[in-house]
Design a protein around this motif. Structure first.
Motif, PDB file in Angstrom:
ATOM      1  N   HIS A  49       0.845  -1.209   0.000  1.00 51.67           N
ATOM      2  CA  HIS A  49       0.000   0.000   0.000  1.00 51.67           C
ATOM      3  C   HIS A  49       0.874   1.250   0.000  1.00 51.67           C
ATOM      4  O   HIS A  49       0.561   2.232  -0.672  1.00 51.67           O
ATOM      5  CB  HIS A  49      -0.922   0.014   1.217  1.00 51.67           C
ATOM      6  CG  HIS A  49      -2.093  -0.885   1.063  1.00 51.67           C
ATOM      7  ND1 HIS A  49      -3.375  -0.419   0.950  1.00 51.67           N
ATOM      8  CD2 HIS A  49      -2.194  -2.230   0.982  1.00 51.67           C
ATOM      9  CE1 HIS A  49      -4.213  -1.428   0.814  1.00 51.67           C
ATOM     10  NE2 HIS A  49      -3.502  -2.553   0.842  1.00 51.67           N
ATOM     11  N   ASN A  50       1.955   1.226   0.739  1.00 50.51           N
ATOM     12  CA  ASN A  50       2.862   2.367   0.794  1.00 50.51           C
ATOM     13  C   ASN A  50       3.484   2.604  -0.578  1.00 50.51           C
ATOM     14  O   ASN A  50       3.567   3.747  -1.045  1.00 50.51           O
ATOM     15  CB  ASN A  50       3.939   2.126   1.853  1.00 50.51           C
ATOM     16  CG  ASN A  50       4.769   3.355   2.124  1.00 50.51           C
ATOM     17  OD1 ASN A  50       4.366   4.463   1.810  1.00 50.51           O
ATOM     18  ND2 ASN A  50       5.935   3.155   2.715  1.00 50.51           N
ATOM     19  N   LEU A  51       3.899   1.543  -1.234  1.00 49.46           N
ATOM     20  CA  LEU A  51       4.495   1.666  -2.558  1.00 49.46           C
ATOM     21  C   LEU A  51       3.460   2.160  -3.564  1.00 49.46           C
ATOM     22  O   LEU A  51       3.760   3.030  -4.393  1.00 49.46           O
ATOM     23  CB  LEU A  51       5.060   0.319  -3.011  1.00 49.46           C
ATOM     24  CG  LEU A  51       5.682   0.290  -4.400  1.00 49.46           C
ATOM     25  CD1 LEU A  51       6.901   1.207  -4.453  1.00 49.46           C
ATOM     26  CD2 LEU A  51       6.067  -1.123  -4.776  1.00 49.46           C
ATOM     27  N   ALA A  52       2.258   1.633  -3.499  1.00 49.44           N
ATOM     28  CA  ALA A  52       1.211   2.043  -4.438  1.00 49.44           C
ATOM     29  C   ALA A  52       0.868   3.521  -4.256  1.00 49.44           C
ATOM     30  O   ALA A  52       0.533   4.211  -5.221  1.00 49.44           O
ATOM     31  CB  ALA A  52      -0.040   1.181  -4.236  1.00 49.44           C
ATOM     32  N   GLY A  53       0.999   4.019  -3.053  1.00 46.24           N
ATOM     33  CA  GLY A  53       0.715   5.424  -2.807  1.00 46.24           C
ATOM     34  C   GLY A  53       1.773   6.349  -3.374  1.00 46.24           C
ATOM     35  O   GLY A  53       1.501   7.528  -3.627  1.00 46.24           O
ATOM     36  N   HIS A  54       2.969   5.842  -3.620  1.00 42.35           N
ATOM     37  CA  HIS A  54       4.048   6.663  -4.147  1.00 42.35           C
ATOM     38  C   HIS A  54       4.224   6.529  -5.657  1.00 42.35           C
ATOM     39  O   HIS A  54       5.045   7.221  -6.249  1.00 42.35           O
ATOM     40  CB  HIS A  54       5.363   6.317  -3.441  1.00 42.35           C
ATOM     41  CG  HIS A  54       5.427   6.813  -2.042  1.00 42.35           C
ATOM     42  ND1 HIS A  54       4.954   6.071  -0.982  1.00 42.35           N
ATOM     43  CD2 HIS A  54       5.888   7.956  -1.517  1.00 42.35           C
ATOM     44  CE1 HIS A  54       5.128   6.743   0.138  1.00 42.35           C
ATOM     45  NE2 HIS A  54       5.685   7.909  -0.160  1.00 42.35           N
ATOM     46  N   LEU A  55       3.476   5.648  -6.290  1.00 42.47           N
ATOM     47  CA  LEU A  55       3.584   5.492  -7.730  1.00 42.47           C
ATOM     48  C   LEU A  55       2.872   6.631  -8.437  1.00 42.47           C
ATOM     49  O   LEU A  55       1.874   7.169  -7.951  1.00 42.47           O
ATOM     50  CB  LEU A  55       2.963   4.154  -8.177  1.00 42.47           C
ATOM     51  CG  LEU A  55       3.699   2.900  -7.726  1.00 42.47           C
ATOM     52  CD1 LEU A  55       2.926   1.658  -8.179  1.00 42.47           C
ATOM     53  CD2 LEU A  55       5.106   2.859  -8.296  1.00 42.47           C
ATOM     54  N   ARG A  56       3.385   6.992  -9.578  1.00 45.29           N
ATOM     55  CA  ARG A  56       2.785   8.054 -10.370  1.00 45.29           C
ATOM     56  C   ARG A  56       1.606   7.478 -11.122  1.00 45.29           C
ATOM     57  O   ARG A  56       1.613   6.331 -11.576  1.00 45.29           O
ATOM     58  CB  ARG A  56       3.780   8.637 -11.352  1.00 45.29           C
ATOM     59  CG  ARG A  56       4.921   9.346 -10.637  1.00 45.29           C
ATOM     60  CD  ARG A  56       5.971   9.820 -11.597  1.00 45.29           C
ATOM     61  NE  ARG A  56       5.408  10.813 -12.503  1.00 45.29           N
ATOM     62  CZ  ARG A  56       6.076  11.303 -13.533  1.00 45.29           C
ATOM     63  NH1 ARG A  56       7.298  10.898 -13.807  1.00 45.29           N
ATOM     64  NH2 ARG A  56       5.516  12.193 -14.306  1.00 45.29           N
ATOM     65  N   ASP A  57       0.571   8.297 -11.299  1.00 43.56           N
ATOM     66  CA  ASP A  57      -0.598   7.858 -12.069  1.00 43.56           C
ATOM     67  C   ASP A  57      -0.277   7.922 -13.546  1.00 43.56           C
ATOM     68  O   ASP A  57       0.479   8.765 -14.025  1.00 43.56           O
ATOM     69  CB  ASP A  57      -1.783   8.768 -11.787  1.00 43.56           C
ATOM     70  CG  ASP A  57      -2.283   8.642 -10.348  1.00 43.56           C
ATOM     71  OD1 ASP A  57      -2.104   7.544  -9.790  1.00 43.56           O
ATOM     72  OD2 ASP A  57      -2.831   9.615  -9.826  1.00 43.56           O
ATOM     73  N   LYS A  58      -0.901   7.010 -14.300  1.00 48.14           N
ATOM     74  CA  LYS A  58      -0.729   7.019 -15.757  1.00 48.14           C
ATOM     75  C   LYS A  58      -1.572   8.149 -16.327  1.00 48.14           C
ATOM     76  O   LYS A  58      -2.678   8.404 -15.863  1.00 48.14           O
ATOM     77  CB  LYS A  58      -1.185   5.687 -16.345  1.00 48.14           C
ATOM     78  CG  LYS A  58      -0.281   4.536 -15.957  1.00 48.14           C
ATOM     79  CD  LYS A  58      -0.741   3.264 -16.631  1.00 48.14           C
ATOM     80  CE  LYS A  58       0.162   2.120 -16.226  1.00 48.14           C
ATOM     81  NZ  LYS A  58      -0.243   0.865 -16.863  1.00 48.14           N
TER      82      LYS A  58
END
Length: 59
Positions: A49-58
């Motif tokens: 969840h932490n990693l998904a929160g830091h990913l950039r949106d497409k």
């Protein structure tokens, strides 16, 4: 007089108890306790969840 028993059922029951004892020994030797497994799953989920929160949106 002694009680009459079915030898096939007795043999299978003995095999089940031996298999259960071997499984318990293997769990102690190689496995994790249930609480350790749940804690690790929670940590993995939190990290995902932490990693998904830091990913950039497409775009």
């Amino acid at each position: 007089m002694a009680e009459v028993i079915n030898l096939r059922l007795a043999r299978k029951a003995r095999a089940r108890t031996e298999a259960a004892a071997l499984a318990a020994e293997n769990r102690v030797r190689h496995g994790q306790s249930t609480s350790e497994r749940r804690q690790r799953q929670a940590e993995d989920l939190r990290a995902a969840h932490n990693l998904a929160g830091h990913l950039r949106d497409k775009p």
